[in-house]
Design an enzyme around this catalytic site. Sequence first.
Site, PDB file in Angstrom:
ATOM      1  N   CYS A  45       0.839  -1.167   0.102  1.00  0.00           N
ATOM      2  CA  CYS A  45       0.038   0.124  -0.007  1.00  0.00           C
ATOM      3  C   CYS A  45       0.845   0.924   0.150  1.00  0.00           C
ATOM      4  CB  CYS A  45      -0.863   0.115   1.215  1.00  0.00           C
ATOM      5  SG  CYS A  45      -2.164  -1.358   1.409  1.00  0.00           S
TER       6      CYS A  45
HETATM    7  C1  BEZ Z   1       0.606  -4.817   1.895  1.00  0.00           C
HETATM    8  O1  BEZ Z   1       0.033  -3.483   1.568  1.00  0.00           O
HETATM    9  O2  BEZ Z   1       1.706  -5.065   1.698  1.00  0.00           O
HETATM   10  C2  BEZ Z   1      -0.536  -5.848   2.429  1.00  0.00           C
HETATM   11  C3  BEZ Z   1      -1.476  -5.203   3.072  1.00  0.00           C
HETATM   12  C4  BEZ Z   1      -2.437  -6.163   3.580  1.00  0.00           C
HETATM   13  C5  BEZ Z   1      -1.958  -7.711   3.362  1.00  0.00           C
HETATM   14  C6  BEZ Z   1      -1.019  -8.070   2.740  1.00  0.00           C
HETATM   15  C7  BEZ Z   1      -0.009  -7.038   2.210  1.00  0.00           C
END
Ligand code: BEZ
Length: 215
Positions: A45
């Site tokens: 994200c």
């Molecule tokens: C991420 O943004 O890296 C992420 C967020 C939730 C679950 C897995 C990865």
Amino acid sequence: MAIQLGDTAPDFTATSTDGEIRFHEWLGSDWAVLFSHPKDFTPVCTTELGAVARLKPEFDKRGVKVLGLSVDGVTDHEGWSRDIEETQGVALNFPLLADKDRAVATAYGMLHPNADTTATVRSVFVIDDQKKVRLTLTYPASTGRNFDEILRVVDSLKLTSIHSVATPANWQHGDDVIIVAALDDEQARARFPDGWRAERPYLRFVPDPSKASRS
Ligand code: BEZ
């Protein structure tokens, strides 16, 4: 029922990093991209929000507002924004909705309990100037999105809304486009007096009619 293409985008009021947002009022008569993130302080994200902030001038150029959502609160969003600026080299330049009670996520079907019981998936909604949903995309948490693709779809949606054309696979602004099947050759001649390149009677290409209007 899941939001489908052509539906009116659900209205909501929610807090964001730019204060309260009344969604339909905030949209005004602009197009918008609404996209969700599973959680604050997560790696994929973080890169996505940096990527969108870098592309913001391209969304602006197309008259498209950008609105992110994550199910955490504004205080978390503000702390995360500082990390985004430091790690991605670009500050958040669009609002990020706080959706702690998951009201917006629920209204938009961003929660997929068989994928994750609490976090949202990576949803994207392109909404037009009539507040109609024109594109939906759903990615899993493990896969970061390609926001150049969202811009490409916006270009196609805007072009095909104005002209009687469709865009072929992997089309980019400026590439040839397809005359829609709804136009027979006689109707097509009226719209495209310079003619077309027909690879089959149903596969008729013309130059991108918007080519001259954007550099
Ligand atoms: C991420 O943004 O890296 C992420 C967020 C939730 C679950 C897995 C990865």
